[in-house]
Design a protein around this motif. Structure first.
Motif, PDB file in Angstrom:
ATOM      1  N   GLY A 381       0.814  -1.215   0.000  1.00 43.75           N
ATOM      2  CA  GLY A 381       0.000   0.000   0.000  1.00 43.75           C
ATOM      3  C   GLY A 381       0.842   1.257   0.000  1.00 43.75           C
ATOM      4  N   PHE A 382       1.902   1.280   0.797  1.00 50.57           N
ATOM      5  CA  PHE A 382       2.766   2.460   0.853  1.00 50.57           C
ATOM      6  C   PHE A 382       3.501   2.674  -0.468  1.00 50.57           C
ATOM      7  N   SER A 383       3.978   1.609  -1.072  1.00 51.00           N
ATOM      8  CA  SER A 383       4.663   1.734  -2.367  1.00 51.00           C
ATOM      9  C   SER A 383       3.701   2.212  -3.453  1.00 51.00           C
ATOM     10  N   LEU A 384       2.454   1.708  -3.428  1.00 51.85           N
ATOM     11  CA  LEU A 384       1.468   2.147  -4.415  1.00 51.85           C
ATOM     12  C   LEU A 384       1.152   3.634  -4.268  1.00 51.85           C
ATOM     13  N   LEU A 385       1.165   4.135  -3.042  1.00 51.99           N
ATOM     14  CA  LEU A 385       0.944   5.567  -2.848  1.00 51.99           C
ATOM     15  C   LEU A 385       2.040   6.371  -3.546  1.00 51.99           C
ATOM     16  N   LEU A 426      -6.583   1.344  -4.966  1.00 52.97           N
ATOM     17  CA  LEU A 426      -6.034   0.037  -4.601  1.00 52.97           C
ATOM     18  C   LEU A 426      -5.060   0.154  -3.431  1.00 52.97           C
ATOM     19  N   SER A 427      -4.275   1.215  -3.409  1.00 54.24           N
ATOM     20  CA  SER A 427      -3.367   1.414  -2.266  1.00 54.24           C
ATOM     21  C   SER A 427      -4.166   1.613  -0.987  1.00 54.24           C
ATOM     22  N   LEU A 428      -5.305   2.309  -1.071  1.00 53.87           N
ATOM     23  CA  LEU A 428      -6.152   2.479   0.111  1.00 53.87           C
ATOM     24  C   LEU A 428      -6.686   1.132   0.592  1.00 53.87           C
ATOM     25  N   TRP A 429      -6.987   0.232  -0.334  1.00 51.22           N
ATOM     26  CA  TRP A 429      -7.454  -1.096   0.058  1.00 51.22           C
ATOM     27  C   TRP A 429      -6.371  -1.866   0.807  1.00 51.22           C
ATOM     28  N   PHE A 430      -5.145  -1.822   0.312  1.00 55.30           N
ATOM     29  CA  PHE A 430      -4.038  -2.504   0.996  1.00 55.30           C
ATOM     30  C   PHE A 430      -3.797  -1.898   2.369  1.00 55.30           C
TER      31      PHE A 430
END
Length: 589
Positions: A381-385, A426-430
């Protein structure tokens, strides 16, 4: 052509007059000018209103014996002595034009409204509508098929007061008990009869598989030039194009295939405009007969070549999410392998003096489902942000380097910019998974030993320690919660129903400014967690892998800071006064 009333009464307010040629077969004199039939205030009387009362309604004198319809008739060239050449002749001519019989039982305003309705088809260019034209204009909307979409559309049309007829293979099934089988108060007849009644528009609400059979059985019965609206959907686009080949004598229009029957059944406007494509004249007829009476907005996608494109719209399956899902899957797999190696395979140093588990992996295989996966969700999630905000930074740097914002971006960067919203969601979901899993395991005895104060512990791990977090642990939890709530707000405002109520400035503030603040707080959360781990001596900043002693492999939490840290540095650079002013000037052209 007869002289207008305005020429004989110049002091009267000019009004539009209707000029009608005398018919050759029936030499009657039409004598109804516009101001004689456009009546809004009419009193009920025991008999049809006379010319005197009609004239008085438009401002005539009540005491004058030379007023009323006979006077108006004389202005148009009629004979004053004739008692039959005023209102009655106008009524008779209206009967000849429309084919309707006069109803002398009508009284007062009903009688006048009947005349007005019968004369509204008269053209102002000296001619009048033919009986065939009038029949086509008053023809009902015919819907073939009593499925969900056909029922919903018929229900909506009936509530709007539009004449509607439905065609069914088995109409008796509905007519026997209409209240139970069908809630719409419209006539349901056989398909063959319904096809013959379609003079203007026919809604084809049957499955695609039945198009060929319909064209074979009823194609010859269709009126030439009638508009056929295809509402079907199929996994393989091209149904409307085949229908054009099967029915070349009619106008094919694609519509309502992107609208759910549930939304058609409800009151009010649809969630999205009705998409239309196909024959231009047919689309005009669709708008006039159905869309405008129902108050629906619509989007014209184009001609017949656009019908296949419209058919693909309801069959799309997360087209805009696919690229974001692929990126998320690759990142998730990367961090899963990294975390398993680091926490399950690689031996860890002692967590406290005399630790008997020193030199062993932090978790065994039984710790993968919860402990390891919690870290994987957090890292992904952090990497996707960071990846979500990175293309905006690259685009800004590229515009600064080019000195213009008019040049298009490379294809990869353009695609990356278009999927930022989906990457962020999707990052919020993770991150949400990480938060919930952390609540399940937020205990010093279970796994979060580094976040708690363990000074003066005589027997670590015995269950007698004080459950007080260190300053780094408490700060880590604080900024983590703040970051998560900020991104929840950003995710909510990205919904179309919410963003539609925001101004451009408000939307930019939430997505850009608050997004940058949330990324900074997330960076602080991961950094403080690493600081807490380092302060307790649980691990070193860098550890060597014994099989490759020349390579240094950092812990996962330090590695995950790379992309978000780069984004924060670039955003800080772009926010500097000189750089920000030049970038705004470039974007304004």
């Amino acid at each position: 052509m007869y002289p207008t009333a305005q020429s004989h009464n110049p002091n009267r307010e000019p009004e539009v007059s209707v000029s009608i040629p005398v018919g050759t077969s029936v030499p009657l004199t039409p004598v109804i000018p516009t101001y004689a039939i456009d009546i809004s205030d009419c009193e009920q009387s025991p008999s049809p209103p006379s010319g005197h009362s009609l004239y008085r309604m438009r401002g005539g004198s009540e005491t004058s014996n030379d007023t009323g319809f006979s006077r108006l008739h004389r202005m148009r060239g009629g004979s004053e002595a004739s008692n039959e050449t005023a209102f009655s002749r106008a009524w008779t001519h209206a009967e000849l034009v429309t084919g309707q019989e006069p109803r002398e039982s009508r009284i007062g305003s009903e009688f006048v409204n009947e005349v007005r309705d019968m004369w509204k088809n008269i053209n102002t260019d000296g001619g009048h509508s033919s009986r065939k034209d009038i029949e086509e204009n008053n023809a009902p909307v015919v819907i073939l098929g009593t499925g969900w979409i056909g029922r919903a559309l018929a229900n909506r049309l009936v509530r709007a007061g539009v004449p509607t007829i439905m065609g069914s293979r088995n109409p008796d099934r509905f007519n026997l008990n209409p209240k139970q089988s069908f809630s719409v108060d419209c006539q349901i007849i056989a398909l063959a009869d319904a096809v013959k009644m379609a003079k203007r528009i026919l809604v084809l609400a049957i499955p695609v598989e039945g198009h060929a059979k319909f064209a074979e059985q009823y194609g010859s019965s269709l009126s030439p030039g009638v508009t056929v609206v295809d509402v079907s959907n199929d996994r393989q686009p091209g149904a409307a194009g085949k229908l054009c080949t099967l029915l070349p004598q009619v106008k094919i229009v694609k519509a309502f295939n992107t609208v759910a029957a549930y939304h058609l059944q409800q009151e009010g406007q649809l969630p999205a405009p009705v998409m239309t494509s196909g024959d231009t004249v047919g689309k005009d007829e669709l708008q006039k007969s159905i869309l405008k009476p129902l108050g629906f907005s619509f989007v014209d996608l184009g001609g017949a070549e656009s019908m296949s494109q419209q058919e693909r719209i309801p069959m799309r399956f997360f087209d805009k999410w696919q690229s974001a899902a692929i990126v998320s899957t690759v990142l998730f797999t990367f961090w899963l392998v990294y975390a398993i190696f680091w926490f399950v395979v690689w031996p860890t140093p002692a967590q406290f003096p005399g630790d008997k588990n020193a030199g062993k992996p932090m978790y065994g295989p039984d710790g993968i489902p919860l402990s390891v996966m919690n870290k994987v969700f957090a890292l992904t999630g952090f990497s996707l942000l960071g990846i979500t905000y990175l293309p905006g930074c690259i685009a800004a740097l590229l515009q600064l380097a080019r000195g213009t914002a008019q040049c298009p971006f490379p294809l990869l960067l353009g695609t990356w910019l278009n999927i930022r919203k989906y990457l962020g969601l999707l990052s919020l979901w993770f991150i949400a998974n990480h938060v919930f899993l952390s609540c399940l395991r937020l205990s010093r005895d279970y796994a979060y030993y580094p976040l708690y104060n363990h000074a003066d512990e005589p027997n670590p791990g015995a269950g007698t320690e004080k459950t007080v977090m260190t300053w780094a642990g408490e700060a880590c939890m604080l900024v983590g919660v703040m970051s998560c709530t900020l991104f929840c707000i950003i995710g909510i405002t990205s919904l179309p129903s919410v963003s539609a109520g925001l101004s451009w400035r408000e939307f930019q503030f939430v997505q850009s400014t608050l997004g940058g603040l949330g990324l900074l707080l997330g960076f602080a959360h991961v950094f403080l967690y690493g600081a807490a781990v380092h302060l307790c001596g649980m691990s070193q900043s860098w550890l060597a892998w014994e099989f490759y002693p020349s390579n240094k492999i950092p812990p996962p939490h330090w590695t995950s800071l790379g992309i978000p840290g780069f984004v924060l540095v670039v955003r800080f650079f772009l926010s500097c006064p000189g750089v920000s002013h030049r970038l705004n000037k470039i974007r304004k052209g």
